[in-house]
Design a protein around this motif. Structure first.
Motif, PDB file in Angstrom:
ATOM      1  N   MET A   1      36.126  29.961  28.562  1.00 36.18           N
ATOM      2  CA  MET A   1      37.045  30.740  29.390  1.00 36.18           C
ATOM      3  C   MET A   1      38.069  29.794  29.990  1.00 36.18           C
ATOM      4  N   ASN A   2      39.321  30.069  29.732  1.00 44.40           N
ATOM      5  CA  ASN A   2      40.404  29.317  30.355  1.00 44.40           C
ATOM      6  C   ASN A   2      40.901  30.139  31.541  1.00 44.40           C
ATOM      7  N   TYR A   3      40.480  29.736  32.748  1.00 39.86           N
ATOM      8  CA  TYR A   3      40.790  30.559  33.910  1.00 39.86           C
ATOM      9  C   TYR A   3      42.282  30.584  34.243  1.00 39.86           C
ATOM     10  N   ILE A   4      43.028  29.557  33.878  1.00 38.35           N
ATOM     11  CA  ILE A   4      44.475  29.565  34.142  1.00 38.35           C
ATOM     12  C   ILE A   4      45.149  30.616  33.272  1.00 38.35           C
ATOM     13  N   LYS A   5      44.780  30.663  31.994  1.00 35.34           N
ATOM     14  CA  LYS A   5      45.339  31.693  31.107  1.00 35.34           C
ATOM     15  C   LYS A   5      44.913  33.084  31.556  1.00 35.34           C
ATOM     16  N   HIS A   6      43.670  33.191  32.006  1.00 32.47           N
ATOM     17  CA  HIS A   6      43.174  34.484  32.475  1.00 32.47           C
ATOM     18  C   HIS A   6      43.982  34.964  33.683  1.00 32.47           C
ATOM     19  N   THR A   8      46.946  33.982  34.636  1.00 30.46           N
ATOM     20  CA  THR A   8      48.328  34.236  34.224  1.00 30.46           C
ATOM     21  C   THR A   8      48.445  35.628  33.624  1.00 30.46           C
ATOM     22  N   ASN A  36      33.563  33.037  38.467  1.00 31.55           N
ATOM     23  CA  ASN A  36      33.691  31.592  38.306  1.00 31.55           C
ATOM     24  C   ASN A  36      32.381  30.895  38.711  1.00 31.55           C
ATOM     25  N   ASP A  94      38.278  39.995  29.811  1.00 35.15           N
ATOM     26  CA  ASP A  94      38.964  38.749  29.449  1.00 35.15           C
ATOM     27  C   ASP A  94      40.443  39.014  29.163  1.00 35.15           C
ATOM     28  N   ALA A  96      42.775  36.701  29.161  1.00 32.89           N
ATOM     29  CA  ALA A  96      43.342  35.583  28.390  1.00 32.89           C
ATOM     30  C   ALA A  96      43.420  35.980  26.925  1.00 32.89           C
ATOM     31  N   GLU A  97      42.416  36.685  26.427  1.00 24.20           N
ATOM     32  CA  GLU A  97      42.415  37.155  25.041  1.00 24.20           C
ATOM     33  C   GLU A  97      43.534  38.177  24.829  1.00 24.20           C
ATOM     34  N   ARG A 100      46.806  36.331  24.585  1.00 18.28           N
ATOM     35  CA  ARG A 100      46.941  35.660  23.304  1.00 18.28           C
ATOM     36  C   ARG A 100      47.383  36.651  22.217  1.00 18.28           C
TER      37      ARG A 100
END
Length: 110
Positions: A1-6, A8, A36, A94, A96-97, A100
């Protein structure tokens, strides 16, 4: 999990959603913090008192209204326990997905 991308992707979604107010955002960020702490495992067990304290929401009515709104708007999957000795469950989706996939679609159009 990329929390910054999430986060954003979450803020991009929030910017387009006029039904949310600062209480919704504060509640979501408190739930994100619980997620988290559990190392991004779903579902997350939550305590109403703790989430209210972290989100700075003082009214139980506002808390429940915002939680239900986040659920119905597709930000979270809320599973109430109705048991005072057992925490409710929240599944954090999610974003972030989703971000993407949206970026890939934009590139195809251009």
């Amino acid at each position: 999990m990329n929390y910054i991308k999430h986060l954003t992707a979450f803020y991009e979604k929030v910017a387009q959603d006029n039904s949310l107010n600062p209480s919704h955002i504060s509640l979501y960020l408190a739930l994100f913090q619980f997620w988290n702490f559990s190392r991004f495992r779903n579902p997350v067990s939550i305590s109403r008192d703790e989430v209210m304290r972290i989100s700075k929401i003082r009214s139980k009515a506002t808390y429940h209204k915002c939680l239900k709104n986040l659920h119905s708007s597709g930000y979270i999957d809320y599973q109430p326990s109705y048991n005072p000795f057992q925490g409710s469950q929240v599944v954090m989706l999610d974003f972030a997905e989703v971000l993407r996939l949206t970026c890939k679609q934009r590139k195809k159009i251009q």
